[in-house]
Write a protein that holds these residues in place. Structure first.
Motif, PDB file in Angstrom:
ATOM      1  N   SER A  10      43.065  35.426  62.156  1.00  0.00           N
ATOM      2  CA  SER A  10      42.927  36.478  61.171  1.00  0.00           C
ATOM      3  C   SER A  10      43.936  36.751  60.273  1.00  0.00           C
ATOM      4  O   SER A  10      43.754  37.364  59.149  1.00  0.00           O
ATOM      5  CB  SER A  10      42.655  37.688  62.257  1.00  0.00           C
ATOM      6  OG  SER A  10      42.366  38.863  61.525  1.00  0.00           O
ATOM      7  N   LEU A  11      44.956  36.307  60.279  1.00  0.00           N
ATOM      8  CA  LEU A  11      46.200  36.369  59.488  1.00  0.00           C
ATOM      9  C   LEU A  11      45.974  35.331  58.288  1.00  0.00           C
ATOM     10  O   LEU A  11      46.786  35.384  57.478  1.00  0.00           O
ATOM     11  CB  LEU A  11      47.427  36.333  60.032  1.00  0.00           C
ATOM     12  CG  LEU A  11      47.813  37.475  61.139  1.00  0.00           C
ATOM     13  CD1 LEU A  11      49.064  37.200  61.754  1.00  0.00           C
ATOM     14  CD2 LEU A  11      47.997  38.811  60.095  1.00  0.00           C
ATOM     15  N   LEU A  12      45.227  34.343  58.420  1.00  0.00           N
ATOM     16  CA  LEU A  12      44.830  33.341  57.297  1.00  0.00           C
ATOM     17  C   LEU A  12      44.826  33.748  55.773  1.00  0.00           C
ATOM     18  O   LEU A  12      45.420  33.222  55.144  1.00  0.00           O
ATOM     19  CB  LEU A  12      43.591  32.464  57.562  1.00  0.00           C
ATOM     20  CG  LEU A  12      43.466  31.410  56.719  1.00  0.00           C
ATOM     21  CD1 LEU A  12      44.456  30.342  56.747  1.00  0.00           C
ATOM     22  CD2 LEU A  12      42.132  30.794  57.068  1.00  0.00           C
ATOM     23  N   PRO A  13      44.102  34.813  55.606  1.00  0.00           N
ATOM     24  CA  PRO A  13      44.149  35.337  54.322  1.00  0.00           C
ATOM     25  C   PRO A  13      45.571  35.776  53.868  1.00  0.00           C
ATOM     26  O   PRO A  13      45.850  35.486  52.701  1.00  0.00           O
ATOM     27  CB  PRO A  13      43.115  36.583  54.511  1.00  0.00           C
ATOM     28  CG  PRO A  13      42.337  36.218  55.389  1.00  0.00           C
ATOM     29  CD  PRO A  13      43.058  35.623  56.343  1.00  0.00           C
ATOM     30  N   ILE A  14      46.375  36.336  54.670  1.00  0.00           N
ATOM     31  CA  ILE A  14      47.972  36.509  54.250  1.00  0.00           C
ATOM     32  C   ILE A  14      48.464  35.307  53.987  1.00  0.00           C
ATOM     33  O   ILE A  14      49.450  35.437  52.928  1.00  0.00           O
ATOM     34  CB  ILE A  14      48.563  37.282  55.307  1.00  0.00           C
ATOM     35  CG1 ILE A  14      47.694  38.619  55.971  1.00  0.00           C
ATOM     36  CG2 ILE A  14      49.878  37.930  54.871  1.00  0.00           C
ATOM     37  CD1 ILE A  14      47.294  39.396  54.755  1.00  0.00           C
ATOM     38  N   PHE A  15      48.656  34.281  54.659  1.00  0.00           N
ATOM     39  CA  PHE A  15      48.974  33.118  54.348  1.00  0.00           C
ATOM     40  C   PHE A  15      48.610  32.628  53.033  1.00  0.00           C
ATOM     41  O   PHE A  15      49.493  32.014  52.469  1.00  0.00           O
ATOM     42  CB  PHE A  15      48.990  32.090  55.763  1.00  0.00           C
ATOM     43  CG  PHE A  15      49.229  32.496  56.955  1.00  0.00           C
ATOM     44  CD1 PHE A  15      50.459  33.623  57.049  1.00  0.00           C
ATOM     45  CD2 PHE A  15      48.772  32.318  58.342  1.00  0.00           C
ATOM     46  CE1 PHE A  15      50.964  33.946  58.379  1.00  0.00           C
ATOM     47  CE2 PHE A  15      49.024  32.618  59.430  1.00  0.00           C
ATOM     48  CZ  PHE A  15      50.180  33.573  59.166  1.00  0.00           C
ATOM     49  N   CYS A  16      47.415  32.796  52.760  1.00  0.00           N
ATOM     50  CA  CYS A  16      46.943  32.173  51.446  1.00  0.00           C
ATOM     51  C   CYS A  16      47.276  32.760  50.449  1.00  0.00           C
ATOM     52  O   CYS A  16      47.546  32.201  49.275  1.00  0.00           O
ATOM     53  CB  CYS A  16      45.347  32.007  51.552  1.00  0.00           C
ATOM     54  SG  CYS A  16      44.336  31.283  52.923  1.00  0.00           S
ATOM     55  N   LEU A  17      47.491  34.220  50.446  1.00  0.00           N
ATOM     56  CA  LEU A  17      48.171  34.744  49.456  1.00  0.00           C
ATOM     57  C   LEU A  17      49.584  34.506  49.219  1.00  0.00           C
ATOM     58  O   LEU A  17      49.796  34.243  47.890  1.00  0.00           O
ATOM     59  CB  LEU A  17      48.017  36.459  49.643  1.00  0.00           C
ATOM     60  CG  LEU A  17      46.791  37.074  49.410  1.00  0.00           C
ATOM     61  CD1 LEU A  17      46.681  38.625  49.835  1.00  0.00           C
ATOM     62  CD2 LEU A  17      46.209  36.871  47.949  1.00  0.00           C
ATOM     63  N   ALA A  18      50.115  34.081  50.211  1.00  0.00           N
ATOM     64  CA  ALA A  18      51.568  33.747  49.947  1.00  0.00           C
ATOM     65  C   ALA A  18      51.687  32.301  49.272  1.00  0.00           C
ATOM     66  O   ALA A  18      52.262  31.947  48.292  1.00  0.00           O
ATOM     67  CB  ALA A  18      52.175  33.704  51.347  1.00  0.00           C
ATOM     68  N   ALA A  19      50.538  31.452  49.685  1.00  0.00           N
ATOM     69  CA  ALA A  19      50.373  30.118  48.974  1.00  0.00           C
ATOM     70  C   ALA A  19      50.048  30.251  47.494  1.00  0.00           C
ATOM     71  O   ALA A  19      50.469  29.490  46.664  1.00  0.00           O
ATOM     72  CB  ALA A  19      49.289  29.319  49.814  1.00  0.00           C
ATOM     73  N   TYR A  20      49.061  31.132  47.424  1.00  0.00           N
ATOM     74  CA  TYR A  20      48.669  31.498  45.958  1.00  0.00           C
ATOM     75  C   TYR A  20      50.016  31.648  45.160  1.00  0.00           C
ATOM     76  O   TYR A  20      50.354  31.333  43.942  1.00  0.00           O
ATOM     77  CB  TYR A  20      47.793  32.664  45.809  1.00  0.00           C
ATOM     78  CG  TYR A  20      46.335  32.331  45.672  1.00  0.00           C
ATOM     79  CD1 TYR A  20      45.975  31.507  44.799  1.00  0.00           C
ATOM     80  CD2 TYR A  20      45.525  33.144  46.531  1.00  0.00           C
ATOM     81  CE1 TYR A  20      44.445  31.158  44.833  1.00  0.00           C
ATOM     82  CE2 TYR A  20      43.900  32.626  46.836  1.00  0.00           C
ATOM     83  CZ  TYR A  20      43.749  31.600  45.692  1.00  0.00           C
ATOM     84  OH  TYR A  20      42.369  31.512  45.555  1.00  0.00           O
ATOM     85  N   ALA A  21      50.876  32.649  45.421  1.00  0.00           N
ATOM     86  CA  ALA A  21      52.190  33.071  44.914  1.00  0.00           C
ATOM     87  C   ALA A  21      53.116  31.716  44.750  1.00  0.00           C
ATOM     88  O   ALA A  21      53.480  31.884  43.674  1.00  0.00           O
ATOM     89  CB  ALA A  21      52.807  34.142  45.718  1.00  0.00           C
ATOM     90  N   VAL A  22      53.277  31.004  45.614  1.00  0.00           N
ATOM     91  CA  VAL A  22      54.118  29.902  45.567  1.00  0.00           C
ATOM     92  C   VAL A  22      53.575  28.930  44.471  1.00  0.00           C
ATOM     93  O   VAL A  22      54.294  28.360  43.761  1.00  0.00           O
ATOM     94  CB  VAL A  22      54.404  29.215  46.996  1.00  0.00           C
ATOM     95  CG1 VAL A  22      54.923  27.815  46.828  1.00  0.00           C
ATOM     96  CG2 VAL A  22      55.028  30.084  47.824  1.00  0.00           C
ATOM     97  N   LEU A  23      52.214  28.714  44.607  1.00  0.00           N
ATOM     98  CA  LEU A  23      51.498  27.809  43.513  1.00  0.00           C
ATOM     99  C   LEU A  23      51.912  28.200  42.312  1.00  0.00           C
ATOM    100  O   LEU A  23      52.208  27.372  41.223  1.00  0.00           O
ATOM    101  CB  LEU A  23      50.100  27.478  43.996  1.00  0.00           C
ATOM    102  CG  LEU A  23      49.971  26.844  45.106  1.00  0.00           C
ATOM    103  CD1 LEU A  23      48.513  26.625  45.607  1.00  0.00           C
ATOM    104  CD2 LEU A  23      50.412  25.218  44.913  1.00  0.00           C
TER     105      LEU A  23
END
Length: 225
Positions: A38-51
């Motif tokens: 369920s926390l996958l969207p949070i991890f993806c937002l962090a990945a977006y920020a890094v990219l």
């Protein structure tokens, strides 16, 4: 919480940041797994920020803009529909229709799949197939996790997924295809060059190109030592 007499109530109710706070039955192993999914969207937002910070790629910036627009649409829909969460929901407050996690994942998986199918050409197609399979799995498991954890009903999760897919398709057709690849004047604009924003949309295999470039620069550096 301060008391009238000047004391402090150590048992006062403390709020939590709901976007990262997932409740589950500690006796249920499946629920634990679903909580992390369920926390996958949070991890993806962090990945977006890094990219965006380190890649400065126009396609990623456009994707993030679409993801944020998708979240704004979800917020508006919840306020418009005002359908409550399940009666048994562990989380109190807020509306449940449509599921924001399901809509987030619906957009992410669909938009990424479109990018893979239309812009990325890999020599080993099995890797592309593997990524697409992973996206499909995430697109299913995240909505399922929200239903399993009783944050949403099945219709709320399904509608969220459908809306996310629809927004991704619309964003690709109405925005991404019209902006990317960036026109020459945009790529050469002072603001774009100052921010080091680049467009790798037309590069067939950016991973291979960046790998070859890094090796070539490393070889040249070692030869000059």
């Amino acid at each position: 919480m301060d008391l009238p007499g000047g004391g402090h109530d150590d048992h006062a109710f403390l709020a939590s940041v709901s976007i990262t706070h997932v409740q589950y039955d500690e006796d249920d192993v499946v629920a634990l797994v679903m909580a992390y999914i369920s926390l996958l969207p949070i991890f993806c937002l962090a990945a977006y920020a890094v990219l965006v910070l380190f890649q400065r790629d126009a396609a990623t910036i456009v994707a993030l803009a679409g993801q944020l627009a998708n979240e704004a649409i979800n917020y508006a829909l919840k306020k418009l529909v005002r359908q409550p969460r399940p009666v048994s929901a562990l989380k109190h407050g807020g509306y449940g229709m449509p599921s924001s996690h399901a809509q987030f994942t619906g957009f992410l998986t669909t938009y990424t799949a479109i990018a893979l199918l239309t812009r990325v050409t890999w020599r080993q197609t099995r890797w592309k197939a593997g990524v697409l399979a992973g996206l499909a799995t995430a697109g299913i498991l995240v909505p399922v996790s929200r239903v399993y954890l009783r944050y949403h009903t099945a219709p709320q999760a399904v509608v969220g997924t459908v809306v996310g897919v629809g927004v991704a398709l619309l964003w690709h057709v109405a925005v991404a295809r019209r902006i990317l690849p960036l026109p020459l004047w945009v790529r050469r604009h002072p603001i774009t060059t100052f921010l080091l924003i680049r467009d790798i949309t037309l590069v067939p295999n950016w991973l291979q190109v960046s790998y070859d470039l890094a090796n070539r620069l490393a070889d040249q550096h070692q030869k000059t030592q």
